[in-house]
Design a protein around this motif. Sequence first.
Motif, mmCIF file in Angstrom:
data_model
loop_
_atom_site.group_PDB
_atom_site.id
_atom_site.type_symbol
_atom_site.label_atom_id
_atom_site.label_comp_id
_atom_site.label_asym_id
_atom_site.label_seq_id
_atom_site.Cartn_x
_atom_site.Cartn_y
_atom_site.Cartn_z
ATOM 1 N N PHE A 78 0.838 -1.207 0.000
ATOM 2 C CA PHE A 78 0.000 0.000 0.000
ATOM 3 C C PHE A 78 0.872 1.255 0.000
ATOM 4 O O PHE A 78 0.689 2.153 -0.827
ATOM 5 C CB PHE A 78 -0.903 -0.016 1.241
ATOM 6 N N VAL A 79 1.812 1.327 0.931
ATOM 7 C CA VAL A 79 2.671 2.508 1.040
ATOM 8 C C VAL A 79 3.539 2.653 -0.208
ATOM 9 O O VAL A 79 3.719 3.762 -0.734
ATOM 10 C CB VAL A 79 3.548 2.428 2.308
ATOM 11 N N GLY A 80 4.056 1.530 -0.727
ATOM 12 C CA GLY A 80 4.877 1.586 -1.927
ATOM 13 C C GLY A 80 4.102 2.108 -3.122
ATOM 14 O O GLY A 80 4.610 2.943 -3.893
ATOM 15 N N LEU A 81 2.864 1.646 -3.285
ATOM 16 C CA LEU A 81 2.045 2.100 -4.409
ATOM 17 C C LEU A 81 1.739 3.587 -4.302
ATOM 18 O O LEU A 81 1.808 4.327 -5.291
ATOM 19 C CB LEU A 81 0.749 1.290 -4.456
ATOM 20 N N ALA A 82 1.425 4.036 -3.077
ATOM 21 C CA ALA A 82 1.126 5.452 -2.869
ATOM 22 C C ALA A 82 2.359 6.325 -3.135
ATOM 23 O O ALA A 82 2.266 7.365 -3.804
ATOM 24 C CB ALA A 82 0.617 5.678 -1.451
ATOM 25 N N LEU A 83 3.523 5.909 -2.633
ATOM 26 C CA LEU A 83 4.746 6.675 -2.862
ATOM 27 C C LEU A 83 5.110 6.699 -4.341
ATOM 28 O O LEU A 83 5.573 7.717 -4.868
ATOM 29 C CB LEU A 83 5.901 6.083 -2.052
ATOM 30 N N GLY A 84 4.918 5.564 -5.011
ATOM 31 C CA GLY A 84 5.196 5.528 -6.440
ATOM 32 C C GLY A 84 4.349 6.514 -7.211
ATOM 33 O O GLY A 84 4.833 7.211 -8.121
ATOM 34 N N ARG A 85 3.064 6.612 -6.840
ATOM 35 C CA ARG A 85 2.175 7.570 -7.511
ATOM 36 C C ARG A 85 2.610 9.013 -7.249
ATOM 37 O O ARG A 85 2.551 9.866 -8.141
ATOM 38 C CB ARG A 85 0.732 7.332 -7.070
ATOM 39 N N ILE A 86 3.068 9.264 -6.015
ATOM 40 C CA ILE A 86 3.561 10.617 -5.695
ATOM 41 C C ILE A 86 4.693 11.014 -6.639
ATOM 42 O O ILE A 86 4.773 12.158 -7.093
ATOM 43 C CB ILE A 86 4.048 10.671 -4.230
ATOM 44 N N TYR A 87 5.564 10.041 -6.950
ATOM 45 C CA TYR A 87 6.721 10.334 -7.796
ATOM 46 C C TYR A 87 6.470 10.002 -9.271
ATOM 47 O O TYR A 87 7.405 9.943 -10.068
ATOM 48 C CB TYR A 87 7.947 9.556 -7.294
ATOM 49 N N GLY A 88 5.213 9.787 -9.646
ATOM 50 C CA GLY A 88 4.870 9.643 -11.059
ATOM 51 C C GLY A 88 5.075 8.266 -11.645
ATOM 52 O O GLY A 88 5.274 8.129 -12.859
ATOM 53 N N ALA A 89 5.034 7.211 -10.826
ATOM 54 C CA ALA A 89 5.219 5.858 -11.360
ATOM 55 C C ALA A 89 4.063 5.490 -12.282
ATOM 56 O O ALA A 89 2.895 5.754 -11.989
ATOM 57 C CB ALA A 89 5.309 4.852 -10.214
ATOM 58 N N SER A 90 4.374 4.860 -13.405
ATOM 59 C CA SER A 90 3.342 4.405 -14.328
ATOM 60 C C SER A 90 2.755 3.079 -13.843
ATOM 61 O O SER A 90 3.386 2.354 -13.067
ATOM 62 C CB SER A 90 3.930 4.215 -15.727
ATOM 63 N N ASP A 91 1.561 2.747 -14.308
ATOM 64 C CA ASP A 91 0.941 1.485 -13.916
ATOM 65 C C ASP A 91 1.759 0.290 -14.389
ATOM 66 O O ASP A 91 1.694 -0.786 -13.802
ATOM 67 C CB ASP A 91 -0.473 1.396 -14.484
ATOM 68 N N GLY A 92 2.531 0.487 -15.447
ATOM 69 C CA GLY A 92 3.314 -0.612 -15.990
ATOM 70 C C GLY A 92 4.659 -0.813 -15.344
ATOM 71 O O GLY A 92 5.368 -1.775 -15.677
ATOM 72 N N MET A 93 5.030 0.063 -14.411
ATOM 73 C CA MET A 93 6.326 -0.091 -13.749
ATOM 74 C C MET A 93 6.318 -1.397 -12.953
ATOM 75 O O MET A 93 5.403 -1.645 -12.169
ATOM 76 C CB MET A 93 6.594 1.089 -12.825
ATOM 77 N N PRO A 94 7.345 -2.254 -13.118
ATOM 78 C CA PRO A 94 7.337 -3.554 -12.427
ATOM 79 C C PRO A 94 7.167 -3.449 -10.908
ATOM 80 O O PRO A 94 6.439 -4.245 -10.314
ATOM 81 C CB PRO A 94 8.708 -4.144 -12.793
ATOM 82 N N LEU A 95 7.817 -2.478 -10.268
ATOM 83 C CA LEU A 95 7.688 -2.355 -8.812
ATOM 84 C C LEU A 95 6.272 -1.953 -8.415
ATOM 85 O O LEU A 95 5.748 -2.425 -7.399
ATOM 86 C CB LEU A 95 8.690 -1.331 -8.276
ATOM 87 N N ALA A 96 5.643 -1.101 -9.219
ATOM 88 C CA ALA A 96 4.254 -0.717 -8.936
ATOM 89 C C ALA A 96 3.332 -1.912 -9.120
ATOM 90 O O ALA A 96 2.383 -2.119 -8.338
ATOM 91 C CB ALA A 96 3.832 0.434 -9.839
#
Length: 435
Positions: free
Chosen positions: A402-420
């Motif tokens: 949950f926290v990783g997904l939220a932080l990724g969105r803050i920094y502009g992670a795309s839905d296709g990013m493997p970590l996301a």
Amino acid sequence: MPQSSFKDRIHDSRDHLAVIDIGSNSVRLVVFDKMSRNPHILFNEKVLCGLGRMISKTGKMDDEAMAAALATLKRFQLLMKAMRIEAGHIDAVATAAVREASNGAAFIARIKSDTGIRVRVISGKEEAELSALGVLSGIPDADGIIGDLGGGSLELVEIAKGAITEKITLPIGPLRLQGDFNDDQTLISRKIIASLKEVPWLKARRNKNFYIVGGAWRAVSRVNMVQKKTPLPILHAFSLEGADAQDLAKLIAQQEPQSLAKINSVPSRRAAVMPCAALILYHILDHMRPNKVITSSLGLREGLVYQRLPQSLKAEDPFIAAARDMAEIGGRFKEHGDRLMRWIDPLFESKTDRPELKRLRYGTCLLSDISWRGHPDYRAERAIMEALYGRFVGIDHKDRGFVGLALGRIYGASDGMPLASLCRSMLGEEDIRQA
């Protein structure tokens, strides 16, 4: 003189606390950076010495094991000296092997004369309580039975709403059982079952959670992680359904140590006791039928630190404390996380807002600026990795996602990013939307 900042104190040896744990199988040194709700580990090393391997047969620790332990402690003393850790900041304890051996007192005296380290031998009940405190320091809402398996003994503790209600130590560690019965699992099983019958409250707590502590049981959890290709290979708070854990324990108990040693992440010397350790786990799970089996990476050593904390620090949330520490080290503005939380809070004001989600939002806000030092093209990956693989307690695998997904969105992670994608694989649709 101005007060030192967190950044200064993390490298100040005057705050360091060294814990030495002299167990039946291993001798370990852990150095913590300071007394806090979420202390950082600066040094962590163990040596498998096998002090308890001959006690059941001779009543004594054998010379070879004591020589190995003494050589290890001499080295640890030199390391602590190099780290400038003062004697008052060293807490050395010995457990079942030294406690029960007829030459235990002489061995403690030899340690003092050869290394200067003062070792206190703790009782079985004190060992059980410290292990429980260690679990509570990392899983504050733990509710059920804690089992800490050492080489010479098993400590069982019942906890309810943060309080210890029952505790007992049983003489059924794998080193002791193998010393008594070699590899005869029929005789070992009889001894385990007879010992468990001495704990009337254990069977009466069916459907509670069972929290496992100890290197051999953690190795059992690692086998399951490899077998199931668990998305997040972090032991702390790793959870299994009770019935699945019992099946796993039965399977491992039937394996040869040589085959277990071939599994990635299983230490070869740990593999030697794993079948016996798994057999102990199987009989406990068969006896109490827990709801879930949850692995704790924290135990006696962390309990020693937690025991020393003032009540005000014990009351802190370990995840929030860790997030705040990380923000102070890596963020730009100390007040940033609290202001961000106040700003977004009105968006979530509803009867359906769950307290556990509010807690995760707060942690995310505190961590929201930790990647600014990273390369602009990889800040999202760095932020997600901190959440997924950072040294947090007080959260489970799903919470990390949950926290990783939220932080990724803050920094502009795309839905296709493997970590996301990895984060989303651990969450349901509603939690993904919330994140």
